[in-house]
Design a protein around this motif. Structure first.
Motif, PDB file in Angstrom:
ATOM      1  N   LEU A   1       0.842  -1.194   0.000  1.00 29.07           N
ATOM      2  CA  LEU A   1       0.000   0.000   0.000  1.00 29.07           C
ATOM      3  C   LEU A   1       0.878   1.245   0.000  1.00 29.07           C
ATOM      4  CD1 LEU A   1      -2.977   1.021   0.306  1.00 29.07           C
ATOM      5  CD2 LEU A   1      -2.537   1.112   2.755  1.00 29.07           C
ATOM      6  N   PRO A   2       0.781   2.098  -1.040  1.00 29.95           N
ATOM      7  CA  PRO A   2       1.544   3.350  -1.032  1.00 29.95           C
ATOM      8  C   PRO A   2       0.858   4.391  -0.150  1.00 29.95           C
ATOM      9  CG  PRO A   2       0.300   3.145  -3.070  1.00 29.95           C
ATOM     10  CD  PRO A   2       0.057   1.884  -2.299  1.00 29.95           C
ATOM     11  N   VAL A   3       1.644   5.021   0.726  1.00 31.71           N
ATOM     12  CA  VAL A   3       1.124   6.046   1.637  1.00 31.71           C
ATOM     13  C   VAL A   3       1.980   7.292   1.488  1.00 31.71           C
ATOM     14  CG1 VAL A   3       0.734   6.653   4.048  1.00 31.71           C
ATOM     15  CG2 VAL A   3       0.221   4.358   3.255  1.00 31.71           C
ATOM     16  N   THR A   4       1.323   8.447   1.406  1.00 26.52           N
ATOM     17  CA  THR A   4       2.014   9.729   1.304  1.00 26.52           C
ATOM     18  C   THR A   4       1.755  10.533   2.567  1.00 26.52           C
ATOM     19  OG1 THR A   4       1.743   9.733  -1.105  1.00 26.52           O
ATOM     20  CG2 THR A   4       2.297  11.821  -0.057  1.00 26.52           C
ATOM     21  N   LEU A   5       2.827  10.935   3.249  1.00 26.64           N
ATOM     22  CA  LEU A   5       2.674  11.699   4.481  1.00 26.64           C
ATOM     23  C   LEU A   5       2.298  13.143   4.155  1.00 26.64           C
ATOM     24  CD1 LEU A   5       5.675  10.428   6.632  1.00 26.64           C
ATOM     25  CD2 LEU A   5       3.367   9.516   6.440  1.00 26.64           C
ATOM     26  N   PRO A   6       1.297  13.678   4.863  1.00 33.29           N
ATOM     27  CA  PRO A   6       0.813  15.024   4.522  1.00 33.29           C
ATOM     28  C   PRO A   6       1.627  16.160   5.123  1.00 33.29           C
ATOM     29  CG  PRO A   6      -0.556  14.081   6.245  1.00 33.29           C
ATOM     30  CD  PRO A   6       0.441  13.019   5.866  1.00 33.29           C
ATOM     31  N   HIS A   7       2.395  15.901   6.189  1.00 33.30           N
ATOM     32  CA  HIS A   7       3.090  17.005   6.852  1.00 33.30           C
ATOM     33  C   HIS A   7       4.349  16.488   7.519  1.00 33.30           C
ATOM     34  CE1 HIS A   7       1.792  15.550  10.809  1.00 33.30           C
ATOM     35  NE2 HIS A   7       0.603  15.346  10.271  1.00 33.30           N
ATOM     36  N   GLY A   8       5.193  17.428   7.950  1.00 32.60           N
ATOM     37  CA  GLY A   8       6.406  17.077   8.647  1.00 32.60           C
ATOM     38  C   GLY A   8       6.127  16.684  10.075  1.00 32.60           C
ATOM     39  N   GLY A   9       7.160  16.140  10.740  1.00 25.54           N
ATOM     40  CA  GLY A   9       6.992  15.695  12.113  1.00 25.54           C
ATOM     41  C   GLY A   9       6.312  14.339  12.181  1.00 25.54           C
ATOM     42  N   ARG A  10       5.713  14.070  13.344  1.00 27.08           N
ATOM     43  CA  ARG A  10       5.109  12.766  13.560  1.00 27.08           C
ATOM     44  C   ARG A  10       3.767  12.664  12.852  1.00 27.08           C
ATOM     45  NH1 ARG A  10       4.193  11.604  19.558  1.00 27.08           N
ATOM     46  NH2 ARG A  10       2.414  12.983  19.205  1.00 27.08           N
ATOM     47  N   ASN A  11       3.609  11.604  12.080  1.00 28.81           N
ATOM     48  CA  ASN A  11       2.343  11.275  11.440  1.00 28.81           C
ATOM     49  C   ASN A  11       1.860   9.946  12.014  1.00 28.81           C
ATOM     50  OD1 ASN A  11       1.977  13.085   8.639  1.00 28.81           O
ATOM     51  ND2 ASN A  11       4.088  12.872   9.339  1.00 28.81           N
ATOM     52  N   VAL A  12       0.681   9.952  12.612  1.00 28.67           N
ATOM     53  CA  VAL A  12       0.112   8.742  13.186  1.00 28.67           C
ATOM     54  C   VAL A  12      -0.903   8.185  12.196  1.00 28.67           C
ATOM     55  CG1 VAL A  12      -1.119   7.733  15.124  1.00 28.67           C
ATOM     56  CG2 VAL A  12       0.459   9.627  15.510  1.00 28.67           C
ATOM     57  N   ILE A  13      -0.610   7.009  11.666  1.00 25.75           N
ATOM     58  CA  ILE A  13      -1.478   6.383  10.661  1.00 25.75           C
ATOM     59  C   ILE A  13      -2.129   5.164  11.292  1.00 25.75           C
ATOM     60  CG2 ILE A  13      -1.616   5.443   8.336  1.00 25.75           C
ATOM     61  CD1 ILE A  13       0.973   6.875   7.688  1.00 25.75           C
ATOM     62  N   GLU A  14      -3.440   5.140  11.244  1.00 25.21           N
ATOM     63  CA  GLU A  14      -4.207   4.048  11.841  1.00 25.21           C
ATOM     64  C   GLU A  14      -4.890   3.238  10.745  1.00 25.21           C
ATOM     65  OE1 GLU A  14      -7.633   3.372  15.299  1.00 25.21           O
ATOM     66  OE2 GLU A  14      -7.362   5.334  14.371  1.00 25.21           O
ATOM     67  N   PHE A  15      -4.627   1.950  10.736  1.00 23.29           N
ATOM     68  CA  PHE A  15      -5.282   1.018   9.824  1.00 23.29           C
ATOM     69  C   PHE A  15      -6.249   0.168  10.650  1.00 23.29           C
ATOM     70  CE2 PHE A  15      -1.081   1.955   8.233  1.00 23.29           C
ATOM     71  CZ  PHE A  15      -1.273   2.189   6.882  1.00 23.29           C
ATOM     72  N   SER A  16      -7.448  -0.012  10.157  1.00 19.67           N
ATOM     73  CA  SER A  16      -8.414  -0.808  10.917  1.00 19.67           C
ATOM     74  C   SER A  16      -9.352  -1.542   9.978  1.00 19.67           C
ATOM     75  CB  SER A  16      -9.215   0.072  11.882  1.00 19.67           C
ATOM     76  OG  SER A  16      -9.969   1.033  11.176  1.00 19.67           O
ATOM     77  N   VAL A  17      -9.798  -2.690  10.469  1.00 20.01           N
ATOM     78  CA  VAL A  17     -10.793  -3.503   9.761  1.00 20.01           C
ATOM     79  C   VAL A  17     -12.003  -3.612  10.680  1.00 20.01           C
ATOM     80  CG1 VAL A  17     -11.294  -5.762   8.766  1.00 20.01           C
ATOM     81  CG2 VAL A  17      -9.005  -4.789   8.540  1.00 20.01           C
ATOM     82  N   PRO A  18     -13.203  -3.267  10.215  1.00 18.21           N
ATOM     83  CA  PRO A  18     -14.384  -3.356  11.087  1.00 18.21           C
ATOM     84  C   PRO A  18     -14.578  -4.771  11.615  1.00 18.21           C
ATOM     85  CG  PRO A  18     -14.894  -2.129   9.084  1.00 18.21           C
ATOM     86  CD  PRO A  18     -13.543  -2.729   8.884  1.00 18.21           C
ATOM     87  N   MET A  19     -15.092  -4.855  12.830  1.00 16.27           N
ATOM     88  CA  MET A  19     -15.318  -6.153  13.453  1.00 16.27           C
ATOM     89  C   MET A  19     -16.427  -6.895  12.711  1.00 16.27           C
ATOM     90  SD  MET A  19     -16.077  -7.011  17.443  1.00 16.27           S
ATOM     91  CE  MET A  19     -16.102  -8.714  18.034  1.00 16.27           C
ATOM     92  N   ALA A  20     -16.144  -8.137  12.336  1.00 19.06           N
ATOM     93  CA  ALA A  20     -17.133  -8.961  11.643  1.00 19.06           C
ATOM     94  C   ALA A  20     -17.979  -9.710  12.662  1.00 19.06           C
ATOM     95  CB  ALA A  20     -16.430  -9.945  10.705  1.00 19.06           C
ATOM     96  N   GLU A  21     -19.155 -10.078  12.244  1.00 17.82           N
ATOM     97  CA  GLU A  21     -20.073 -10.786  13.132  1.00 17.82           C
ATOM     98  C   GLU A  21     -19.504 -12.162  13.489  1.00 17.82           C
ATOM     99  OE1 GLU A  21     -24.731 -12.354  13.267  1.00 17.82           O
ATOM    100  OE2 GLU A  21     -23.951 -11.280  11.511  1.00 17.82           O
ATOM    101  N   GLY A  22     -19.426 -12.424  14.785  1.00 11.58           N
ATOM    102  CA  GLY A  22     -18.994 -13.731  15.250  1.00 11.58           C
ATOM    103  C   GLY A  22     -17.526 -13.845  15.577  1.00 11.58           C
ATOM    104  N   GLU A  23     -16.682 -12.868  15.201  1.00 12.32           N
ATOM    105  CA  GLU A  23     -15.258 -13.007  15.515  1.00 12.32           C
ATOM    106  C   GLU A  23     -15.018 -12.702  16.992  1.00 12.32           C
ATOM    107  OE1 GLU A  23     -12.270 -10.260  14.219  1.00 12.32           O
ATOM    108  OE2 GLU A  23     -13.776  -8.893  13.394  1.00 12.32           O
ATOM    109  N   LEU A  24     -13.894 -13.218  17.498  1.00 10.23           N
ATOM    110  CA  LEU A  24     -13.630 -13.150  18.929  1.00 10.23           C
ATOM    111  C   LEU A  24     -13.447 -11.731  19.433  1.00 10.23           C
ATOM    112  CD1 LEU A  24     -11.216 -16.149  19.638  1.00 10.23           C
ATOM    113  CD2 LEU A  24     -13.497 -15.790  20.564  1.00 10.23           C
ATOM    114  N   THR A  25     -12.646 -10.934  18.732  1.00 12.28           N
ATOM    115  CA  THR A  25     -12.330  -9.603  19.229  1.00 12.28           C
ATOM    116  C   THR A  25     -11.921  -8.706  18.079  1.00 12.28           C
ATOM    117  OG1 THR A  25     -10.886  -8.347  20.728  1.00 12.28           O
ATOM    118  CG2 THR A  25      -9.917 -10.258  19.653  1.00 12.28           C
ATOM    119  N   ASP A  26     -12.022  -7.393  18.311  1.00  6.70           N
ATOM    120  CA  ASP A  26     -11.530  -6.434  17.324  1.00  6.70           C
ATOM    121  C   ASP A  26     -10.233  -5.771  17.779  1.00  6.70           C
ATOM    122  OD1 ASP A  26     -12.485  -4.941  19.389  1.00  6.70           O
ATOM    123  OD2 ASP A  26     -13.657  -3.547  18.156  1.00  6.70           O
ATOM    124  N   ARG A  27      -9.638  -6.282  18.889  1.00  4.96           N
ATOM    125  CA  ARG A  27      -8.411  -5.686  19.392  1.00  4.96           C
ATOM    126  C   ARG A  27      -7.232  -5.907  18.441  1.00  4.96           C
ATOM    127  NH1 ARG A  27      -7.869  -4.337  24.748  1.00  4.96           N
ATOM    128  NH2 ARG A  27      -5.860  -3.578  24.037  1.00  4.96           N
TER     129      ARG A  27
END
Length: 680
Positions: free
Chosen positions: A236-262
């Protein structure tokens, strides 16, 4: 009470054997010669040899000791999923009761939580510590109740008894996991960097389309959603928008029946750095400090400088051929129309309108500022005249208006009250004990922040923001006096460096900023502001709990506080209009990287002591006694090895052949043999 016969030879065993051999030979010779007393001689030798063996009868008063069964109960974070905790606790209670009801057996129940930091379930470490406190000869068995996701199975532990694993969870459990496999710590702003990630299903996952939605959010902003395949590495190509620290969060929605979304979230923190800062320096009329800006910018390896100097105005007619006036023609259209957005900063050093740049070009520079560009004006007497660039379309965006006065008198530059809070001028070296400047352009109606003042507290350095851009005005061309050491000099290079980098939006020089630095589970929050006070910072933890933390001023314009995060994950900070995000530990802790109950991790450990694994959902296995070294598990049962350990309370020894008896018996037999042989 038990008894046994012990032998403690009075002479070394080899010598005793030699004596026995000599006695046997002598007996054989007596028999060959037909001596009638050979039998008595043999009995006498046997008595003497028996005495040399020193036999004794030992009586022991023994007290039996109980066998010990180690019961390990896993209460780590992964055991809190679904109904595992209740399942494990119920099974542990039943096992404890069954083992305690057995004759001559006691239980050691040991609870195992999360390891320090993000070390996961340290079951073997806890077992090793528990075994060190118990006599190994009394350990009859080890039973662990866990999901099998142990993070120290390779720890070498010498197990004295069979070990068994009772698995929590269900065979139908399944979970979806997001994993970042490649994430650099730094990236160049504006250039794509490739991250490798993977979304996969574990356990008894239901059949589906093989596609999952992936949400990507930068610095807590609105996420973008993509559809990605399951079970494949994704670049996955990602382009940082600004200088300094960039916090990028990737997440997948919790599916029905799975144990946890942690483990459905992955958090990375990347520092954005500029490849090259492009600066356009336009110098007007030559003056003693004309090379100040050039020397400063050329000394910075991260700056790509384009410098043009107007050596001869167009109106000057002196007969010199045009081909001899400059190295190259001034590419005004290319610089100020076509490629102006390529520059991070434009500096006008004592520049005035000479007909070289038409009004439309200045208007384009003003629009460049509004779009996010930066312009710095280093003003000299030209700024106060009729040809000042303030009299161009650039004037409405400049931070102050010239009064047409030039103050030619000595004065000492002073940091204003608000300048003591501004990162450009706070804590400048020398503490204000600087040399004087000799000229200042009088300006009025300052817009933004006056961070330095000069003659009679008139504005000297004014900083302002215009829409998305920034503009600064230094109302003097005598900063070079500091560099020459006039009256002791001053921090010229540091001031101009900070000023240039503030113009180019370097994060560490933002006057309004909210930052946090994480150390383990502790974050140090820093709020930089030009205000004299700041409200408490609002902290939202991964569970959604909101906490307000008051900040205390540690330096002019800097307020700090310390917060201990209750759990690992993404924290959102807000203070006024400033927001920040920071991750404490990994977004998916080690306990949640793999959540499906399995015996595979512990199988080598169990096999080494002939133990086994059983699932609790099928019921508790029966307890059996097995001999040491025999298989200790089977269908529906697990084995314990009785140790039969005891404690000796009293010990008595009685000599079987006292000296007087040996002497009497041996003498009688030898004399009897001699008399019998003499009568013959």
């Amino acid at each position: 009470m038990t008894g046994s016969i012990l032998f403690d030879p009075l002479i070394p065993l080899p010598l005793l054997v030699t004596v026995a051999v000599i006695a046997a030979i002598s007996l054989v010779l007596a028999l060959v010669r037909g001596l009638n007393g050979w039998a008595l001689r043999g009995l006498a030798a046997a008595v003497v040899l028996g005495a040399l063996l020193n036999p004794s009868y030992q009586e022991e008063d023994r007290a039996p000791l109980t066998d010990i069964v180690m019961l390990l109960e896993d209460r780590s974070a992964s055991q809190m999923l679904s109904d595992r905790q209740a399942q494990t606790t119920s099974a542990a209670d039943q096992l404890e009761a069954q083992i305690a009801a057995r004759a001559n057996t006691e239980v050691r129940r040991i609870t195992i939580g999360d390891g320090e930091g993000d070390s996961g379930t340290q079951l073997m470490t806890a077992l090793s510590a528990a075994l060190a406190e118990e006599p190994r000869a009394r350990i009859a068995g080890i039973i662990a109740l866990s999901d099998g996701q142990v993070h120290d199975p390779e720890l070498p532990v010498d197990l004295p008894a069979p070990m068994h694993l009772l698995l929590s969870g269900k065979e139908t459990d399944w979970d979806r996991r997001l994993e970042i496999r490649n994430a650099p710590a730094f990236a160049i702003i504006g250039e794509p960097v490739t991250l490798t990630l993977r979304v996969e299903d574990m356990g008894a996952a239901p059949a589906g389309s093989g596609i999952a939605p992936l949400e990507i959010s930068v610095d807590g902003g609105e996420p973008q959603v993509f559809q990605v395949p399951l079970g494949q590495d994704i670049e996955l190509p990602v382009t940082l928008p600004h200088g300094g620290r960039n916090v990028i969060e990737f997440s997948v929605p919790m599916a029905e029946g799975e144990l946890t979304d942690r483990n459905n979230t992955a958090l990375i923190q990347m520092n954005g750095v500029r490849d090259r800062l492009r600066v356009l320096l336009v110098s007007g009329e030559p003056h003693p400090g004309g090379r100040t800006w050039r020397n400063l910018l050329k000394s910075d390896s991260s700056v790509d400088l384009v410098h043009f100097t107007i050596l001869r105005p167009p109106e000057k007619q002196d007969g010199v051929p045009v081909s001899e006036l400059s190295l190259i023609a001034f590419p005004t259209r290319e610089l100020f129309l076509e490629k102006i957005d390529d520059f991070d900063l434009i500096i006008f050093d004592r520049y005035k309108r000479r007909g070289i740049l038409p009004a439309s070009y200045f208007d384009n520079v003003a629009n460049y500022i509004r779009r996010g560009g930066a312009v710095l004006v280093n003003a000299g007497p030209d700024f106060a005249g009729a040809d000042s660039i303030y009299r161009s379309p650039l004037g409405p965006v400049l931070p102050a208006e010239p009064t047409a006065r030039v103050l030619d008198e000595p004065y000492r530059p002073t940091v204003t009250e608000i300048g003591q809070r501004h990162p450009v001028t706070t804590d400048l070296p020398g503490g204000g004990d600087w040399g004087r400047w000799l000229r200042q352009v009088d300006v009025t109606n300052p817009q933004g922040n006056v961070v330095m003042s000069g003659v009679d507290e008139r504005p000297l350095l004014v900083l302002n923001r215009v829409d998305e851009g920034r503009v600064a005005l230094l109302a003097s061309d005598h900063a070079w006096l500091w560099n020459r050491g006039y009256e002791g000099g001053g921090p010229q290079l540091e001031l101009l460096r900070r000023l240039a980098h503030w113009m180019m939006k370097e994060p560490e020089l933002e006057e309004e900023a909210l930052n946090a630095i994480a150390t383990g589970q502790t974050m140090r929050i820093q709020r930089r502001t030009l205000e004299e006070s700041t409200p408490p910072v609002t902290i939202t933890d991964p569970a959604g709990t909101i906490t307000e933390l008051p900040l205390s001023e540690t330096a002019p314009g800097i307020f700090e506080g310390t917060f201990e995060g209750p759990e690992i994950g993404l924290y959102r900070l807000q203070n006024g209009d400033q927001t920040a995000v920071i991750g404490l530990g990994p977004a998916a802790p080690r306990e949640f990287v793999k959540t499906i109950a399995t015996e595979e991790v512990m199988e080598p450990v169990l096999a080494a002591v002939r133990g086994g694994a059983h699932r609790l959902e099928t019921g508790l296995p029966r307890l059996r006694e097995v001999r040491e070294g025999r298989p200790a598990t089977g269908r529906g049962w697990i084995g314990l090895t009785p140790r039969n350990a005891y404690e000796t309370r009293d010990l008595r020894q009685t000599t079987l052949l006292p000296g007087w008896l040996v002497l009497l018996l041996s003498s009688l037999m030898i004399v009897g043999a001699w008399l019998r042989e003499g009568r013959r």
